[in-house]
Design a protein around this motif. Sequence first.
Motif, PDB file in Angstrom:
ATOM      1  N   ALA A 196      -5.918  97.584 -41.413  1.00 26.06           N
ATOM      2  CA  ALA A 196      -4.888  96.554 -41.472  1.00 26.06           C
ATOM      3  C   ALA A 196      -3.775  96.908 -40.492  1.00 26.06           C
ATOM      4  O   ALA A 196      -3.610  98.076 -40.091  1.00 26.06           O
ATOM      5  N   SER A 225      -3.751  84.858 -39.742  1.00 30.55           N
ATOM      6  CA  SER A 225      -4.134  85.463 -41.028  1.00 30.55           C
ATOM      7  C   SER A 225      -4.698  86.869 -40.909  1.00 30.55           C
ATOM      8  O   SER A 225      -4.905  87.532 -41.927  1.00 30.55           O
ATOM      9  N   VAL A 226      -4.973  87.349 -39.699  1.00 32.29           N
ATOM     10  CA  VAL A 226      -5.618  88.647 -39.518  1.00 32.29           C
ATOM     11  C   VAL A 226      -4.973  89.425 -38.378  1.00 32.29           C
ATOM     12  O   VAL A 226      -4.242  88.868 -37.553  1.00 32.29           O
ATOM     13  N   SER A 232      -0.666  89.723 -34.950  1.00 30.85           N
ATOM     14  CA  SER A 232      -1.007  91.143 -34.939  1.00 30.85           C
ATOM     15  C   SER A 232      -2.232  91.380 -34.065  1.00 30.85           C
ATOM     16  O   SER A 232      -3.247  90.701 -34.219  1.00 30.85           O
ATOM     17  N   LEU A 248      -1.726  92.657 -42.419  1.00 32.84           N
ATOM     18  CA  LEU A 248      -2.837  91.724 -42.231  1.00 32.84           C
ATOM     19  C   LEU A 248      -4.138  92.505 -42.089  1.00 32.84           C
ATOM     20  O   LEU A 248      -4.171  93.543 -41.402  1.00 32.84           O
TER      21      LEU A 248
END
Length: 317
Positions: free
Chosen positions: A9, A33-34, A67, A13
Amino acid sequence: MTIGSHLQALHGLPAFDFPDADAMGGELPDPASVAWRITVEAYESDEAWEDAFARFAAAVDLAKVRSLIVGAWSEVYDSGPDKVVSALLGSRDRLPELRALFVGDITFEECEISWINQGDVTPLLDGFPELEEFGVRGGMGLAFGAARHDRLRSLVIESGGLPAEVVRGVAACELPSLERLDLWLGTSGYGGDAELADLGPFLAGTRLPRLRRLALRNSEIQDEIAAALAAAPVVARLEVLDLSMGTLGDQGAAALLDGQPLTHLRELDLHHHFIDAQLAGRIRRALEPSGVTVDLDDVQEPWDDDMDSGRFTAVAE
């Protein structure tokens, strides 16, 4: 210890591997979302990292990406991430929401940490002024200039040997929002030539006004660092102090125990250490009743009968 798995992570995320060219075609997650990991084969890759990033930019709405994790690039044993940095900076206007970036999420099977070729990563801080988290793995060839960044909250540099120039560069940075600093100092055998004096600006507590989590770990001078922290002004405002993964022994542990109070801490992480069981027990009894979480796991034995020369860090090569 070696680094055997990739980041799970980043920025809260879950990590998601952007598919290689042969696996493209399936549904991709929402861009925000990731934590997107973009990687290629470390050796003899059919695709350059910057080409994989170009595919990513064509498939995903970069304006929503928060990210990014940079995995292996081509020939990571022999070349640094200059083209990676250029590709990221070339797309900075298309990445307005980027808040977290990690460069070099590379496992030992791809390249041992002390053989990862790095470069000057300071332009990434200059190019992404909204970043809140930045991390890099690998110390060989790493350069970190004296930058100013108003938003950065977390800085992590993982290495088997961190050059003193890098430590001094970080110490010279203006990072008014930084809450977490995590430096893997490593060993002299792999380029970790920083001395206690190089850490002085961190210990004085004057350079990083919002610092709450300080990790000076994976070091072969862990006893010296612990002794200095026993009286360092920065400790009074820390919530987490991390001296793990290094050669910490009885001398450093006793200095910590006999120094300034540590009962205000939320966590004291000393795992991977060479501390006598009786002294470890004293540390627990002194701190745990005050609510401090103390990690004294992963007790080590020296390689030989010499308690000094036989100690080793958790991560080196």
